[in-house]
Write a protein that holds these residues in place. Structure first.
Motif, PDB file in Angstrom:
ATOM      1  N   TYR A  40     -10.330  -4.654  -2.842  1.00 62.17           N
ATOM      2  CA  TYR A  40     -10.376  -3.926  -4.107  1.00 62.17           C
ATOM      3  C   TYR A  40      -9.906  -4.816  -5.248  1.00 62.17           C
ATOM      4  O   TYR A  40      -9.094  -5.726  -5.060  1.00 62.17           O
ATOM      5  CB  TYR A  40      -9.425  -2.722  -4.064  1.00 62.17           C
ATOM      6  CG  TYR A  40      -9.600  -1.790  -2.894  1.00 62.17           C
ATOM      7  CD1 TYR A  40      -9.072  -2.096  -1.646  1.00 62.17           C
ATOM      8  CD2 TYR A  40     -10.277  -0.586  -3.041  1.00 62.17           C
ATOM      9  CE1 TYR A  40      -9.228  -1.234  -0.569  1.00 62.17           C
ATOM     10  CE2 TYR A  40     -10.428   0.292  -1.973  1.00 62.17           C
ATOM     11  CZ  TYR A  40      -9.899  -0.044  -0.746  1.00 62.17           C
ATOM     12  OH  TYR A  40     -10.047   0.810   0.311  1.00 62.17           O
TER      13      TYR A  40
ATOM     14  N   PHE B  27      -5.153  -6.834 -10.371  1.00 63.01           N
ATOM     15  CA  PHE B  27      -4.593  -6.791  -9.030  1.00 63.01           C
ATOM     16  C   PHE B  27      -5.702  -6.761  -7.991  1.00 63.01           C
ATOM     17  O   PHE B  27      -6.650  -5.989  -8.103  1.00 63.01           O
ATOM     18  CB  PHE B  27      -3.738  -5.528  -8.831  1.00 63.01           C
ATOM     19  CG  PHE B  27      -2.474  -5.507  -9.622  1.00 63.01           C
ATOM     20  CD1 PHE B  27      -2.373  -4.759 -10.779  1.00 63.01           C
ATOM     21  CD2 PHE B  27      -1.357  -6.215  -9.192  1.00 63.01           C
ATOM     22  CE1 PHE B  27      -1.198  -4.726 -11.515  1.00 63.01           C
ATOM     23  CE2 PHE B  27      -0.172  -6.180  -9.917  1.00 63.01           C
ATOM     24  CZ  PHE B  27      -0.094  -5.442 -11.079  1.00 63.01           C
TER      25      PHE B  27
ATOM     26  N   GLU C  94      -4.541   4.184   6.630  1.00 66.48           N
ATOM     27  CA  GLU C  94      -4.792   3.487   5.383  1.00 66.48           C
ATOM     28  C   GLU C  94      -3.512   3.163   4.641  1.00 66.48           C
ATOM     29  O   GLU C  94      -2.624   4.001   4.472  1.00 66.48           O
ATOM     30  CB  GLU C  94      -5.699   4.336   4.476  1.00 66.48           C
ATOM     31  CG  GLU C  94      -6.182   3.569   3.258  1.00 66.48           C
ATOM     32  CD  GLU C  94      -6.803   2.221   3.602  1.00 66.48           C
ATOM     33  OE1 GLU C  94      -7.980   2.194   3.977  1.00 66.48           O
ATOM     34  OE2 GLU C  94      -6.097   1.206   3.517  1.00 66.48           O
ATOM     35  N   LYS C  95      -3.423   1.955   4.251  1.00 68.94           N
ATOM     36  CA  LYS C  95      -2.295   1.473   3.469  1.00 68.94           C
ATOM     37  C   LYS C  95      -2.818   0.269   2.711  1.00 68.94           C
ATOM     38  O   LYS C  95      -3.342  -0.656   3.311  1.00 68.94           O
ATOM     39  CB  LYS C  95      -1.166   1.050   4.411  1.00 68.94           C
ATOM     40  CG  LYS C  95       0.158   0.766   3.733  1.00 68.94           C
ATOM     41  CD  LYS C  95       1.180   0.254   4.742  1.00 68.94           C
ATOM     42  CE  LYS C  95       1.581   1.298   5.743  1.00 68.94           C
ATOM     43  NZ  LYS C  95       2.692   0.828   6.603  1.00 68.94           N
ATOM     44  N   LEU C  96      -2.751   0.310   1.404  1.00 74.10           N
ATOM     45  CA  LEU C  96      -3.235  -0.810   0.614  1.00 74.10           C
ATOM     46  C   LEU C  96      -2.103  -1.770   0.290  1.00 74.10           C
ATOM     47  O   LEU C  96      -1.020  -1.342  -0.109  1.00 74.10           O
ATOM     48  CB  LEU C  96      -3.846  -0.317  -0.693  1.00 74.10           C
ATOM     49  CG  LEU C  96      -5.268   0.263  -0.640  1.00 74.10           C
ATOM     50  CD1 LEU C  96      -5.815   0.413  -2.040  1.00 74.10           C
ATOM     51  CD2 LEU C  96      -6.183  -0.582   0.195  1.00 74.10           C
ATOM     52  N   PHE C  97      -2.376  -3.028   0.469  1.00 71.87           N
ATOM     53  CA  PHE C  97      -1.429  -4.062   0.100  1.00 71.87           C
ATOM     54  C   PHE C  97      -1.959  -4.767  -1.138  1.00 71.87           C
ATOM     55  O   PHE C  97      -3.102  -5.208  -1.176  1.00 71.87           O
ATOM     56  CB  PHE C  97      -1.263  -5.065   1.246  1.00 71.87           C
ATOM     57  CG  PHE C  97      -0.585  -4.485   2.452  1.00 71.87           C
ATOM     58  CD1 PHE C  97      -1.311  -3.775   3.393  1.00 71.87           C
ATOM     59  CD2 PHE C  97       0.774  -4.624   2.643  1.00 71.87           C
ATOM     60  CE1 PHE C  97      -0.695  -3.217   4.506  1.00 71.87           C
ATOM     61  CE2 PHE C  97       1.405  -4.078   3.754  1.00 71.87           C
ATOM     62  CZ  PHE C  97       0.661  -3.381   4.683  1.00 71.87           C
ATOM     63  N   PHE C  98      -1.094  -4.880  -2.128  1.00 72.60           N
ATOM     64  CA  PHE C  98      -1.483  -5.482  -3.399  1.00 72.60           C
ATOM     65  C   PHE C  98      -0.971  -6.910  -3.491  1.00 72.60           C
ATOM     66  O   PHE C  98       0.112  -7.239  -3.000  1.00 72.60           O
ATOM     67  CB  PHE C  98      -0.903  -4.683  -4.569  1.00 72.60           C
ATOM     68  CG  PHE C  98      -1.662  -3.420  -4.861  1.00 72.60           C
ATOM     69  CD1 PHE C  98      -1.467  -2.276  -4.098  1.00 72.60           C
ATOM     70  CD2 PHE C  98      -2.565  -3.363  -5.910  1.00 72.60           C
ATOM     71  CE1 PHE C  98      -2.169  -1.109  -4.367  1.00 72.60           C
ATOM     72  CE2 PHE C  98      -3.274  -2.196  -6.192  1.00 72.60           C
ATOM     73  CZ  PHE C  98      -3.073  -1.073  -5.417  1.00 72.60           C
ATOM     74  N   GLY C  99      -1.745  -7.727  -4.169  1.00 74.61           N
ATOM     75  CA  GLY C  99      -1.257  -9.034  -4.560  1.00 74.61           C
ATOM     76  C   GLY C  99      -0.332  -8.913  -5.754  1.00 74.61           C
ATOM     77  O   GLY C  99      -0.131  -7.814  -6.295  1.00 74.61           O
ATOM     78  N   SER C 100       0.217 -10.032  -6.159  1.00 75.37           N
ATOM     79  CA  SER C 100       1.178 -10.004  -7.260  1.00 75.37           C
ATOM     80  C   SER C 100       0.510 -10.065  -8.627  1.00 75.37           C
ATOM     81  O   SER C 100       1.187 -10.065  -9.645  1.00 75.37           O
ATOM     82  CB  SER C 100       2.185 -11.142  -7.108  1.00 75.37           C
ATOM     83  OG  SER C 100       1.509 -12.366  -6.965  1.00 75.37           O
TER      84      SER C 100
ATOM     85  N   TYR D 261      -4.407  10.895   1.423  1.00 74.26           N
ATOM     86  CA  TYR D 261      -3.101  10.248   1.455  1.00 74.26           C
ATOM     87  C   TYR D 261      -2.476  10.322   0.070  1.00 74.26           C
ATOM     88  O   TYR D 261      -3.181  10.329  -0.946  1.00 74.26           O
ATOM     89  CB  TYR D 261      -3.224   8.761   1.803  1.00 74.26           C
ATOM     90  CG  TYR D 261      -3.780   8.427   3.151  1.00 74.26           C
ATOM     91  CD1 TYR D 261      -5.117   8.060   3.298  1.00 74.26           C
ATOM     92  CD2 TYR D 261      -2.974   8.453   4.286  1.00 74.26           C
ATOM     93  CE1 TYR D 261      -5.624   7.723   4.533  1.00 74.26           C
ATOM     94  CE2 TYR D 261      -3.489   8.116   5.530  1.00 74.26           C
ATOM     95  CZ  TYR D 261      -4.815   7.754   5.645  1.00 74.26           C
ATOM     96  OH  TYR D 261      -5.314   7.423   6.868  1.00 74.26           O
TER      97      TYR D 261
ATOM     98  N   TYR E  14       4.173   3.872  -5.348  1.00 73.92           N
ATOM     99  CA  TYR E  14       4.268   2.431  -5.505  1.00 73.92           C
ATOM    100  C   TYR E  14       5.338   2.127  -6.544  1.00 73.92           C
ATOM    101  O   TYR E  14       5.483   2.829  -7.533  1.00 73.92           O
ATOM    102  CB  TYR E  14       2.940   1.820  -5.973  1.00 73.92           C
ATOM    103  CG  TYR E  14       1.929   1.626  -4.880  1.00 73.92           C
ATOM    104  CD1 TYR E  14       1.049   2.645  -4.534  1.00 73.92           C
ATOM    105  CD2 TYR E  14       1.852   0.426  -4.183  1.00 73.92           C
ATOM    106  CE1 TYR E  14       0.110   2.478  -3.532  1.00 73.92           C
ATOM    107  CE2 TYR E  14       0.918   0.240  -3.169  1.00 73.92           C
ATOM    108  CZ  TYR E  14       0.050   1.271  -2.855  1.00 73.92           C
ATOM    109  OH  TYR E  14      -0.872   1.092  -1.854  1.00 73.92           O
TER     110      TYR E  14
ATOM    111  N   GLN F 175       4.573  -6.850  -9.775  1.00 68.99           N
ATOM    112  CA  GLN F 175       3.954  -6.716  -8.464  1.00 68.99           C
ATOM    113  C   GLN F 175       3.944  -5.255  -8.059  1.00 68.99           C
ATOM    114  O   GLN F 175       4.833  -4.486  -8.418  1.00 68.99           O
ATOM    115  CB  GLN F 175       4.741  -7.532  -7.435  1.00 68.99           C
ATOM    116  CG  GLN F 175       4.096  -7.573  -6.069  1.00 68.99           C
ATOM    117  CD  GLN F 175       4.764  -8.561  -5.148  1.00 68.99           C
ATOM    118  OE1 GLN F 175       5.761  -9.178  -5.499  1.00 68.99           O
ATOM    119  NE2 GLN F 175       4.218  -8.723  -3.954  1.00 68.99           N
TER     120      GLN F 175
ATOM    121  N   ARG G 119       4.399   6.465   1.998  1.00 66.86           N
ATOM    122  CA  ARG G 119       3.066   7.049   2.140  1.00 66.86           C
ATOM    123  C   ARG G 119       3.171   8.369   2.892  1.00 66.86           C
ATOM    124  O   ARG G 119       3.975   8.490   3.814  1.00 66.86           O
ATOM    125  CB  ARG G 119       2.177   6.084   2.913  1.00 66.86           C
ATOM    126  CG  ARG G 119       0.757   6.559   3.100  1.00 66.86           C
ATOM    127  CD  ARG G 119      -0.009   5.654   4.022  1.00 66.86           C
ATOM    128  NE  ARG G 119       0.478   5.766   5.389  1.00 66.86           N
ATOM    129  CZ  ARG G 119      -0.134   5.222   6.431  1.00 66.86           C
ATOM    130  NH1 ARG G 119      -1.222   4.525   6.244  1.00 66.86           N
ATOM    131  NH2 ARG G 119       0.363   5.352   7.628  1.00 66.86           N
TER     132      ARG G 119
END
Lengths: 114, 115
Positions: free
Chosen positions: A33, A91, A101-107, B33, B37, B44, B50
């Motif tokens: 994404y 991002f 589902e779990k989204l990991f973001f960059g910095s 979900y 955040y 960041q 969750r």
């Protein structure tokens, strides 16, 4: 812990120039994404990418934007002719998909268009 | 279309105290979900917690817990024993439980923890 990596952290460009923002998602993730956040505003969805094609895009993601996964590891966002209003934090995020589902973001990459 | 509303633009809390951030959402779907955040000054985006909508039990991660009220479409975040490092923007977000649908974010709540 694996992480999403974005480069550069800051990008300054002149209006009308092309920029490419780069991301290396987590290696076993399948969904990718791009989001953006104009300073002081909420995070907005741009585009999602799965199985080597765009699966969904927002109204923001017009013909000036494109995404690519050129080599199986990098995931890039290109803005062909930048406008002042493209200035934002961009991002990249990745996820496994499915029921965990779990989204990991960059910095993020802070793009400044002058 | 799904929407997420955070009605508190700013909040503050004394160190070691407890604070609750509010979030409501609107959807006609039943499987989704919800996320919180954290965005510190570095900007960041860090996943705090969750919740799966099909689970009745409220999610907990150390000092962070949620109060998920599905019927009321409410998803608040409670931070216990607040620490200075908790100072950040907190975004509530929603995602449908179907493939790679995008996250929909609220406008955020700026939390300041005061020594």
């Amino acid at each position: 812990e694996p992480e999403v990596t974005q480069t550069p952290s800051h990008q300054v460009t002149q209006m009308g120039q092309e920029v490419i923002l780069r991301c290396v998602p987590i290696s076993n993730h399948l969904y990718f994404y791009w989001y953006r956040q104009i300073l002081g505003q909420k995070v907005e969805f741009l585009v999602s990418f799965y199985n080597n094609e765009i699966s969904e895009k927002s109204e923001i993601f017009d013909d000036q934007f494109s995404v690519e996964r050129p080599d199986g590891s990098n995931f890039t966002l290109k803005i062909r002719s930048t406008k002042l209003e493209d200035s934002a934090m961009y991002f990249c995020a990745s996820g496994l998909g499915g029921n965990n589902e779990k989204l990991f973001f960059g910095s993020g990459t802070q793009l400044s268009v002058l | 279309a799904q929407t997420v509303t955070q009605s508190q633009p700013e909040m503050s809390v004394q160190e070691a105290e407890t604070v609750t951030l509010s979030c409501t959402y609107d959807t006609s779907e039943s499987n989704y979900y919800l996320f919180w955040y954290k965005q510190p000054p570095s900007r960041q985006m860090i996943l705090v917690i969750r919740q799966e909508a099909y689970k009745q039990q409220n999610a907990t991660e150390n000092r962070f817990s949620v109060n998920f009220q599905k019927a009321a479409k409410s998803f608040s975040l409670k931070i216990s024993d607040s620490q200075l490092g908790d100072t950040a923007m907190y975004f509530c977000a929603f995602m449908l439980l179907s493939g790679n649908t995008p996250l929909v974010f609220g406008k955020g709540t700026r939390l300041s923890v005061i020594a």
